[in-house]
Design a protein around this motif. Structure first.
Motif, short mmCIF file in Angstrom:
data_model
loop_
_atom_site.label_atom_id
_atom_site.label_comp_id
_atom_site.label_asym_id
_atom_site.label_seq_id
_atom_site.Cartn_x
_atom_site.Cartn_y
_atom_site.Cartn_z
N PRO A 38 0.85 -1.19 0.00
CA PRO A 38 0.00 0.00 0.00
C PRO A 38 0.89 1.25 0.00
N LEU A 39 0.29 2.39 -0.20
CA LEU A 39 1.02 3.65 -0.10
C LEU A 39 1.37 3.90 1.36
N ALA A 40 2.54 4.53 1.61
CA ALA A 40 2.95 4.74 3.00
C ALA A 40 3.93 5.90 3.11
N MET A 41 4.04 6.42 4.32
CA MET A 41 5.02 7.46 4.64
C MET A 41 5.14 7.54 6.15
N ASN A 49 10.81 12.08 19.12
CA ASN A 49 9.53 11.67 18.56
C ASN A 49 9.75 10.58 17.51
N ALA A 50 9.18 9.42 17.73
CA ALA A 50 9.33 8.32 16.76
C ALA A 50 8.56 8.59 15.48
N GLY A 51 7.56 9.45 15.54
CA GLY A 51 6.75 9.74 14.37
C GLY A 51 5.58 8.78 14.22
N THR A 52 4.76 9.04 13.22
CA THR A 52 3.58 8.23 12.93
C THR A 52 3.66 7.72 11.50
N ILE A 53 3.45 6.43 11.32
CA ILE A 53 3.42 5.86 9.98
C ILE A 53 2.00 5.98 9.43
N HIS A 54 1.87 6.63 8.30
CA HIS A 54 0.60 6.76 7.61
C HIS A 54 0.63 5.79 6.42
N PHE A 55 -0.37 4.94 6.30
CA PHE A 55 -0.38 4.01 5.18
C PHE A 55 -1.82 3.64 4.83
N GLY A 56 -1.99 3.14 3.62
CA GLY A 56 -3.32 2.74 3.19
C GLY A 56 -3.41 2.66 1.68
N GLU A 57 -4.58 2.28 1.22
CA GLU A 57 -4.82 2.20 -0.21
C GLU A 57 -5.18 3.58 -0.77
N ALA A 58 -4.88 3.77 -2.05
CA ALA A 58 -5.17 5.06 -2.68
C ALA A 58 -6.65 5.39 -2.63
N MET A 63 -5.03 8.32 0.98
CA MET A 63 -3.60 8.17 1.20
C MET A 63 -2.77 8.87 0.13
N LEU A 64 -3.28 8.93 -1.07
CA LEU A 64 -2.54 9.61 -2.15
C LEU A 64 -2.37 11.09 -1.82
N ARG A 65 -3.43 11.70 -1.31
CA ARG A 65 -3.33 13.11 -0.91
C ARG A 65 -2.34 13.26 0.24
N ARG A 66 -2.36 12.33 1.20
CA ARG A 66 -1.44 12.40 2.33
C ARG A 66 0.01 12.25 1.87
N LEU A 67 0.24 11.45 0.84
CA LEU A 67 1.59 11.28 0.31
C LEU A 67 2.10 12.58 -0.31
N TRP A 68 1.22 13.25 -1.04
CA TRP A 68 1.60 14.54 -1.61
C TRP A 68 1.80 15.59 -0.51
N TYR A 69 1.03 15.48 0.56
CA TYR A 69 1.18 16.40 1.69
C TYR A 69 2.60 16.29 2.27
N LYS A 70 3.06 15.06 2.49
CA LYS A 70 4.41 14.91 3.02
C LYS A 70 5.45 15.36 1.99
#
Length: 315
Positions: A126-129, A146-155, A183-190
């Motif tokens: 899946p898409l991830a960041m 801060n370890a951070g947060t993994i964001h992932f999922g299908e487009a 998730m695609l929008r979140r990927l562009w956000y990062k």
């Protein structure tokens, strides 16, 4: 689908060791670090350290043969290397891939899933960041607040079986994650964030503090924001609805980071390493030409960072 019980981390830098340490704290034998040659020997001799503590990770040796110790295929491979090394890593992980292996890419940018999927099959990942980590890496040592947060999922936002399996692993190992509806929008956000903060911090050779809203420097923030707005324009041309609201929401995360920590690109420049500038402004410049959208800030950042690289890359 059976649960994920074994993970190989491909990339023992700041992000890779941060995630690996969280997995290790739950089950020391569920995670292996991909390494070979001199790097493997150095890791074994010197040890790998996270927040000052040596962690005796198991290793996934590069070039391992079937039947060798720690050569079993992984249920999940997490890619956490730098973009320039991805093609080499894709070859290195081959012994650890079987018909059931899933994959997750925590690389910067918006194209690593396509590169990995073209080799091993898009069905695996899946898409991830990862967002919100302030991890720093030097030698064989990683530190983070801060370890951070993994964001992932299908487009398309669906909760597929592969997403459910990875979520179950993160629940079990207490790794922070989110599964966003787009998730695609979140990927562009990062990507927007990285293009802004990574490149400007590298050119200015500064930590996070000058970019933060408290006791920061307005000119540094303006430079960062100008680079980010060029990404917003390109995203909108691709049908991704980023806006200035997203730009300003970034400050909530930025202000939570250790002021003295540095972005990965700022760390690269300080250490005299090749950067991911081609992934950031290099890609923006190529997209801008194709879309006929001007990107002068990223063009300038590209020239500056490439100049910096050439002052040390052959020394």
């Amino acid at each position: 689908m059976s649960e994920i019980q074994s993970v190989v981390i491909a990339g023992a830098g700041a992000v890779g060791l941060t995630v690996a340490s969280q997995l290790y704290s739950c089950d020391p034998h569920c995670v292996r670090i991909l390494a070979g040659g001199e790097r493997l020997k150095r890791y074994q001799d010197q040890g790998l350290y996270v927040n000052g503590q040596r962690i005796d990770f198991d290793f996934a040796p590069v070039g391992a043969e079937e039947g060798e110790l720690h050569a079993a295929p992984a249920d999940l491979i997490i890619f956490a290397c730098k973009a320039p090394h991805l093609q080499t890593v894709l070859s290195d992980v081959k012994p650890y891939v079987d018909n059931n292996t899933l994959m997750l890419s925590l690389l910067n940018g918006i194209s690593s899933e396509q590169e990995i999927g073209s080799v091993y099959g898009a069905w695996r990942l899946p898409l991830a960041m990862i967002l919100g980590t302030d991890a720093q890496h030097s030698g064989t040592e990683t530190t983070f607040t801060n370890a951070g947060t993994i964001h992932f999922g299908e487009a398309d936002g669906t909760h597929s079986e592969r997403v459910k399996k990875i979520a179950a692993l993160f629940d079990k190992t207490h790794i922070a994650y989110e599964i966003p509806p787009n998730m695609l929008r979140r990927l562009w956000y990062k990507y927007m964030i990285n293009v802004g903060i990574n490149q400007t911090s590298a050119v200015l050779r500064l930590p996070y503090q000058p970019f933060q809203t408290k006791n920061g420097i307005s000119e540094a923030r303006s430079m960062m924001e100008a680079a980010m707005r060029e990404v917003i324009a390109l995203a909108q041309s691709e049908g991704i609805n980023l806006s200035d609201k997203d730009l300003h929401s970034w400050y909530e995360t930025l202000d939570s980071l250790d002021p003295n920590s540095r972005t990965s690109m700022s760390q690269d420049v300080a250490a005299g390493r090749k950067t991911e500038v081609e992934l950031f402004s290099g890609t923006i410049i190529r997209m801008g030409k194709k879309k006929k959208i001007p990107v002068p800030v990223n063009q300038l950042l590209y020239w500056q960072i490439r100049t910096i690289e050439q002052t040390y890359i052959d020394t």
